[in-house]
Design a protein around this motif. Structure first.
Motif, PDB file in Angstrom:
ATOM      1  N   CYS A  18      13.464 -19.793  -1.280  1.00  0.00           N
ATOM      2  CA  CYS A  18      13.451 -18.802  -0.201  1.00  0.00           C
ATOM      3  C   CYS A  18      12.170 -18.912   0.621  1.00  0.00           C
ATOM      4  O   CYS A  18      11.058 -18.899   0.077  1.00  0.00           O
ATOM      5  N   ILE A  19      12.330 -19.041   1.931  1.00  0.00           N
ATOM      6  CA  ILE A  19      11.198 -19.074   2.860  1.00  0.00           C
ATOM      7  C   ILE A  19      11.243 -17.805   3.709  1.00  0.00           C
ATOM      8  O   ILE A  19      12.275 -17.455   4.277  1.00  0.00           O
ATOM      9  N   ARG A  20      10.118 -17.114   3.774  1.00  0.00           N
ATOM     10  CA  ARG A  20      10.058 -15.867   4.531  1.00  0.00           C
ATOM     11  C   ARG A  20      10.309 -16.155   6.009  1.00  0.00           C
ATOM     12  O   ARG A  20       9.711 -17.067   6.585  1.00  0.00           O
ATOM     13  N   SER A  21      11.203 -15.342   6.618  1.00  0.00           N
ATOM     14  CA  SER A  21      11.637 -15.625   7.988  1.00  0.00           C
ATOM     15  C   SER A  21      10.938 -14.771   9.038  1.00  0.00           C
ATOM     16  O   SER A  21      11.183 -14.931  10.222  1.00  0.00           O
ATOM     17  N   ALA A  22      10.083 -13.839   8.603  1.00  0.00           N
ATOM     18  CA  ALA A  22       9.402 -12.969   9.566  1.00  0.00           C
ATOM     19  C   ALA A  22       8.118 -12.439   8.938  1.00  0.00           C
ATOM     20  O   ALA A  22       7.932 -12.498   7.711  1.00  0.00           O
ATOM     21  N   ASP A  23       7.248 -11.931   9.781  1.00  0.00           N
ATOM     22  CA  ASP A  23       6.030 -11.279   9.296  1.00  0.00           C
ATOM     23  C   ASP A  23       6.311  -9.814   9.013  1.00  0.00           C
ATOM     24  O   ASP A  23       7.011  -9.143   9.777  1.00  0.00           O
ATOM     25  N   ILE A  24       5.769  -9.314   7.910  1.00  0.00           N
ATOM     26  CA  ILE A  24       5.808  -7.886   7.612  1.00  0.00           C
ATOM     27  C   ILE A  24       4.365  -7.423   7.473  1.00  0.00           C
ATOM     28  O   ILE A  24       3.610  -7.943   6.652  1.00  0.00           O
ATOM     29  N   ILE A  25       4.000  -6.458   8.304  1.00  0.00           N
ATOM     30  CA  ILE A  25       2.610  -6.009   8.405  1.00  0.00           C
ATOM     31  C   ILE A  25       2.528  -4.526   8.087  1.00  0.00           C
ATOM     32  O   ILE A  25       3.343  -3.723   8.552  1.00  0.00           O
ATOM     33  N   ALA A  26       1.536  -4.149   7.288  1.00  0.00           N
ATOM     34  CA  ALA A  26       1.323  -2.747   6.943  1.00  0.00           C
ATOM     35  C   ALA A  26       0.782  -2.004   8.163  1.00  0.00           C
ATOM     36  O   ALA A  26      -0.251  -2.382   8.716  1.00  0.00           O
ATOM     37  N   VAL A  27       1.491  -0.965   8.579  1.00  0.00           N
ATOM     38  CA  VAL A  27       1.039  -0.144   9.701  1.00  0.00           C
ATOM     39  C   VAL A  27       0.025   0.880   9.207  1.00  0.00           C
ATOM     40  O   VAL A  27      -0.904   1.251   9.916  1.00  0.00           O
ATOM     41  N   THR A  28       0.233   1.356   7.991  1.00  0.00           N
ATOM     42  CA  THR A  28      -0.685   2.302   7.354  1.00  0.00           C
ATOM     43  C   THR A  28      -1.093   1.728   6.006  1.00  0.00           C
ATOM     44  O   THR A  28      -0.574   0.696   5.575  1.00  0.00           O
ATOM     45  N   ASP A  29      -2.026   2.383   5.338  1.00  0.00           N
ATOM     46  CA  ASP A  29      -2.281   2.019   3.945  1.00  0.00           C
ATOM     47  C   ASP A  29      -0.975   2.175   3.191  1.00  0.00           C
ATOM     48  O   ASP A  29      -0.223   3.142   3.400  1.00  0.00           O
ATOM     49  N   MET A  30      -0.699   1.237   2.303  1.00  0.00           N
ATOM     50  CA  MET A  30       0.626   1.183   1.714  1.00  0.00           C
ATOM     51  C   MET A  30       0.542   0.809   0.236  1.00  0.00           C
ATOM     52  O   MET A  30      -0.257  -0.038  -0.165  1.00  0.00           O
ATOM     53  N   THR A  31       1.382   1.460  -0.575  1.00  0.00           N
ATOM     54  CA  THR A  31       1.528   1.129  -1.988  1.00  0.00           C
ATOM     55  C   THR A  31       2.960   0.676  -2.213  1.00  0.00           C
ATOM     56  O   THR A  31       3.905   1.336  -1.769  1.00  0.00           O
ATOM     57  N   CYS A  32       3.111  -0.463  -2.892  1.00  0.00           N
ATOM     58  CA  CYS A  32       4.443  -1.017  -3.154  1.00  0.00           C
ATOM     59  C   CYS A  32       4.607  -1.305  -4.643  1.00  0.00           C
ATOM     60  O   CYS A  32       3.627  -1.583  -5.355  1.00  0.00           O
ATOM     61  N   TYR A  33       5.856  -1.266  -5.083  1.00  0.00           N
ATOM     62  CA  TYR A  33       6.215  -1.753  -6.406  1.00  0.00           C
ATOM     63  C   TYR A  33       6.842  -3.121  -6.231  1.00  0.00           C
ATOM     64  O   TYR A  33       7.799  -3.284  -5.471  1.00  0.00           O
ATOM     65  N   GLN A  34       6.301  -4.102  -6.937  1.00  0.00           N
ATOM     66  CA  GLN A  34       6.711  -5.491  -6.763  1.00  0.00           C
ATOM     67  C   GLN A  34       7.393  -6.010  -8.019  1.00  0.00           C
ATOM     68  O   GLN A  34       6.966  -5.724  -9.138  1.00  0.00           O
TER      69      GLN A  34
END
Length: 1003
Positions: A787-803
């Motif tokens: 899988c190759i990422r097809s777009a940029d995803i940028i944090a607009v605010t401080d962000m917490t994610c579960y990965q």
């Protein structure tokens, strides 16, 4: 035949819609949808001819001239309402049925227009008022409509025309709204002006339904027995005698001993068989004033309208549909981009703290926060839009608590239920049943169908109910209809919500001595938990509310923890020492509690189980989920994913906001890409749905090549070859114009970004999607090693994610259907199903989450020309989205005429178009729901591909998107955006002539 004569089509129908001025800032801390102020359609300003309710301070607002009705001639300065500012959301639902019913003469036929005209006003919240010699008559009654009159100083109408569609079913922020909210107009007329309200309805059936509504909302359930709401084994002596209590509040005037009857508040005028309703008012001198309303459907339309006739003049034409203001989230960009609401572990956000008669205050509604998830309490109208405007995503709301069935407390409840996912409704069985009966009567829908739109969790009085680490204890308050309040505990903190409650100790003791209350009930009411850390208590006008004077007499220690709700600002006197509950997200009341040991685990499981992809995971998977999850954090401006990187993980946003950004090609590169695509006979992926025939999905199927067995032309419709050729030429030209319009709209949606790119001649990034709490991305990486990422995803605010890493999650997914779901989603995205959904006139209104849920249920299938997709009489097993080619309903020879298929939002309506184009959704919803045989045969008129959705998948989708089900109920097709619009013959000829002239100019 429509109830209209041919001559009436030439009569000038003057629109009375006008753009709303922006609302005044009332200092509230809640960011909410814009609400226009009152506006007048004709010249002059309104002069109040009645005193307003004594409990409110009314400040009339000036009304400017917007539109005049004078012999059908528009007078300046007129400005028509544009679709972008107002939207007709309910028109014509039952128009065809009523048109068939009303077969008599049109009394308005040939009447001259009155000059000078009567004054007509558009109400800011929706509805239209016309001043007649019988008094003001209002058409349509959205929630809080009475506040518009109180705010502007207009005479409160005594006559209200109930729209034929009382319940908004169109997808969008208004879905579920009751536009026939006659409760508060009736209360205002009866309690303030001591007169009955007159409701003008289309039929006796609608009158019966309205009577059912008032039974529930005014008097409570018939033969009420609340023993079902108490813990099993509870002694009858430890329950309220609810019928006695309701009868006490029903006595009017107080002390008279006379039980109020519906006839004391209401009277009805029913349109006769000619579609005419007579409003007759007796004057003081014994004479009668008469105003007549003519209901009709003009030729060439399916939308009803009312003609107001007075003294032999046509005084105005009012649409049957209710026009509602478009919900506009006027939120500063800075708020959207930088402020992220972090829910407290324990607290409450007050969305509104006033009541249904306060013209300047927001009607009460709340969000109770428990371990960072919200329970909405009596949500007000547009509450979801208010939350979104303040960066609170719907995924944070897990349930709705309904305290009782008065309109100022349940008006927004059904809206919330229908907004997105299937939500949990919490209340007692008695209140739940009353709620269902009320909304079934309002909407005309089956209560069983309505119940499918939410999950009901009954609460029991006397039981400690554990939810999200907290404990609820419910109790019945003392009110005019069954009503529940509650206490809630988390850790060592607590709060209490009184709900509507007559908490007057002296009155309670009198009721006990009069035998209305038993010993247990008296002691229970006198033992209100004033010791809680936060006390939300209502107040208002006795006898159904708590007097402010009693609350002012409480100890100072209690008043320090007490927040008053359900009253207007003018009720607070300095000597009372009382404070209103603070309204606004930033004013959220919080209680500091220690985070429980399992709070983090609960949040992870909340987010994962809230994702449709993983809905089939069981409790057995919980341990693996908690063991494999990783917490990652990003600062505002960080790249979460970079285009071109190899993907190894999926992420779920726990808090914060991110944007998906793609590069827009500079002009010459975009033109070259389009030219290359044209040479290959393909569509540029940047220009639309990326439709392809996908021959790898061809199926053999049963070929209906014997055209003699088919009637490819539409039943009840035929054209000569010459007309068909001309229409085809016209359609091609129209498509050319539509393409230009679509390109223009697309550019507009990008806020001028593309135009700037044209000027700069360089690549620029633009945002195509926004993610917030509860959203997920990168799921393809879980099943696609390369899988190759097809777009940029940028944090607009401080962000917490579960990965979740691929190698870890594969173990978890082993043996489940999650992999198959993700693979179907990948396939759908390769076929640009998301864009295809966006082409549909209704499905384009789905939320991003709903679009994702639908696209992963789509499977492509190719059909040759003449091949059947399904046949009449067979079982309903699939629905489909047209991807390419042309499809249509056909009739097999000797099978008779095809049954007339209802169009979207109508029980009956015009027949389907000659052909279904890409973006059309075709499927017999009723047959799929009720296992009925199909009424149509769908055939490929031209070879093409469809996206099939199985019955099981579609019903599962509807379960999680109940609003979509209600919007599509009784339909067999939903056209593509702009589809089904056929020009009238003269207009078609004019357009063809225009096209021909333009062709000559081009030559």
């Amino acid at each position: 035949m429509p109830n209209s004569r041919p001559g009436s089509s030439s009569r000038k129908v003057v629109p009375i819609l006008n753009p709303p001025p922006s609302s005044e800032d009332n200092g509230s801390s809640i960011v909410e949808p814009s609400s226009p102020s009152h506006s007048e359609v004709t010249s002059g300003s309104a002069t109040p001819s009645q005193s307003q309710p004594p409990s409110e301070n009314v400040s009339p607002s000036p009304a400017g001239m917007v539109r005049t009705l004078s012999n059908g001639i528009e007078s300046p300065p007129g400005q028509a309402m544009t679709p972008k500012t107002m939207k007709r959301v309910t028109q014509g639902f039952d128009s065809a049925m009523l048109r068939a019913h009303f077969q008599g003469d049109d009394l308005s036929e040939g009447l001259p227009f009155m000059d000078p005209p009567l004054k007509i006003y558009n109400q800011p919240r929706g509805g239209v008022i016309i001043e007649t010699k019988c008094g003001n008559v209002q058409f349509g009654m959205p929630p809080e409509t009475i506040k518009d009159c109180l705010a502007s100083g207009l005479q409160v109408p005594q006559y209200f025309v109930v729209p034929t569609v009382a319940f908004v079913r169109e997808l969008g922020p208004n879905i579920g709204m009751n536009v026939a909210e006659f409760e508060f107009p009736a209360y205002c007329n009866f309690f303030f002006y001591r007169r009955r309200v007159t409701l003008i309805v289309a039929s006796r059936e609608i009158e019966k339904r309205i009577r059912k509504v008032f039974q529930e909302t005014l008097f409570g359930p018939e033969n009420v027995d609340v023993s079902q709401d108490f813990v099993e084994g509870t002694d009858k002596d430890k329950m309220p005698d609810m019928q006695r209590e309701l009868n006490f509040f029903r006595v009017f005037p107080p002390g008279s001993g006379k039980l109020m009857q519906l006839e004391d508040l209401l009277e009805f005028i029913v349109f006769d068989d000619d579609g005419v309703a007579d409003i007759v008012k007796k004057e003081e001198d014994g004479s009668e004033s008469i105003v007549q309303l003519q209901w009709r459907v003009p030729l060439g339309t399916d939308d009803g309208e009312y003609v107001v006739v007075q003294d032999g003049f046509n005084c105005g034409i009012i649409p049957d549909g209710v026009t509602l203001p478009e919900v506009s989230l006027n939120v500063p960009k800075a708020i959207h981009d930088t402020v992220v609401f972090e829910p407290p572990l324990f607290g409450v956000t007050v969305l509104g703290s006033s009541h249904g008669f306060d013209p300047s205050g927001r009607t009460s509604g709340y969000v109770l926060w428990l371990n960072k998830r919200g329970y909405m309490i009596d949500p007000p109208p547009q509450s979801t839009a208010i939350l979104l405007a303040n960066n609170i995503p719907p995924s944070l709301i897990t349930g709705v608590i309904v305290t009782h069935c008065h309109a100022d407390h349940d008006a927004g409840t059904f809206q919330k239920i229908l907004q997105e996912g299937r939500i949990t409704l919490m209340t007692t069985q008695t209140i739940h049943d009353s709620f269902l009966r009320k909304y079934a009567a309002l909407s005309g829908l089956d209560p069983k169908l309505l119940q499918k739109s939410f999950q009901f969790r009954p609460v029991k009085i006397g039981e400690s109910i554990k939810m999200r680490g907290g404990v609820f204890k419910f109790f019945y308050s003392l009110h005019a209809i069954p009503c529940v309040g509650f206490e809630v505990f988390l850790g060592d903190k607590s709060m209490v919500f009184s709900a509507d409650h007559m908490n007057d100790p002296e009155k309670i003791k009198i009721l006990h001595s009069d035998g209305v209350l038993n010993d247990w009930r008296k002691d229970q009411l006198l033992s209100f938990p004033w010791h809680r850390d936060i006390i939300l208590h209502e107040a208002g006008i006795p006898p159904i509310h708590t007097p402010m004077e009693f609350l002012a007499s409480l100890d100072e220690d209690v008043k320090a923890r007490l927040y008053i709700v359900h009253v207007g600002s003018n009720s607070f006197k300095p000597e009372f020492g009382l404070k209103p509950a603070p309204v606004g997200v930033e004013n959220t009341l919080t209680l500091e509690v220690e985070k429980s040991e399992n709070a983090a685990a609960l949040e992870v499981l909340d987010l994962v189980t809230g994702i449709d992809l993983f809905s089939t995971l069981t409790i057995e998977h919980a341990r693996e989920i908690l063991q494999t999850v990783e917490i990652v954090k990003f600062k505002a401006g960080d790249y979460v994913i970079k285009k071109g990187d190899e993907g190894h993980s999926m992420m779920i946003i726990a808090s914060g906001k991110a944007e998906v950004r793609v590069s827009m090609l500079k002009r010459e590169d975009r033109i070259n890409e389009e030219r290359m695509a044209d040479k290959k006979g393909q569509q540029s992926p940047r220009l639309g749905a990326g439709i392809s025939k996908a021959s790898s999905f061809k199926s053999v199927g049963r070929n209906a090549s014997a055209l003699s067995q088919l009637s490819i032309a539409e039943a009840e419709h035929s054209d000569s070859e010459e007309e068909e050729e001309a229409d085809a030429e016209y359609a091609a030209k129209a498509a050319k114009y539509a393409e230009k319009d679509a390109e223009k709209d697309s550019r507009s949606d990008l806020n001028g970004v593309q135009e700037e790119i044209e000027k700069m001649g360089e690549d620029v990034q633009t945002t195509v999607k926004t993610f917030t709490t509860g959203d997920y991305f990168g799921e393809q990486a879980l099943v696609a090693p390369d899988c190759i990422r097809s777009a940029d995803i940028i944090a607009v605010t401080d962000m917490t994610c579960y990965q979740f890493q691929r190698q870890d999650f594969n173990w978890l997914l082993h043996g489940t259907n999650v992999v198959a779901k993700i693979e179907r989603m990948i396939m759908a995205r390769q076929d640009a199903v998301w864009d295809l959904i966006g082409m549909n006139s209704v499905l384009r209104l789905l939320t991003p989450t709903q679009k994702t849920q639908l696209e992963q249920r789509c499977l492509p299938k190719y059909y040759e020309q003449g091949e059947y997709v399904w046949e009449e009489g067979g079982p309903a097993t699939i629905a489909c989205l047209i991807d390419s080619g042309k499809f249509k309903f056909v009739t097999a020879k000797n099978k008779g005429m095809r049954r007339r298929a209802p169009s979207v939002f109508r029980h009956l309506g015009p027949p389907p178009p000659p052909q279904f184009m890409p973006g059309s959704f075709v499927g017999e919803i009723d047959a799929l729901l009720e296992d009925k045989p199909l009424q149509t045969t769908l055939c490929a008129k031209e070879a093409g591909q469809v996206m099939l959705i199985s019955k099981e998948d579609l019903l599962e989708f509807f379960t999680n998107a109940p609003g979509v089900l209600l919007a599509m109920l009784h339909t067999q097709f939903v056209l593509e955006e702009g589809g089904g619009k056929k020009e009238k013959p003269k207009e078609m000829k004019d357009l063809k002539r225009k096209v021909a002239l333009e062709d000559e100019d081009e030559d």
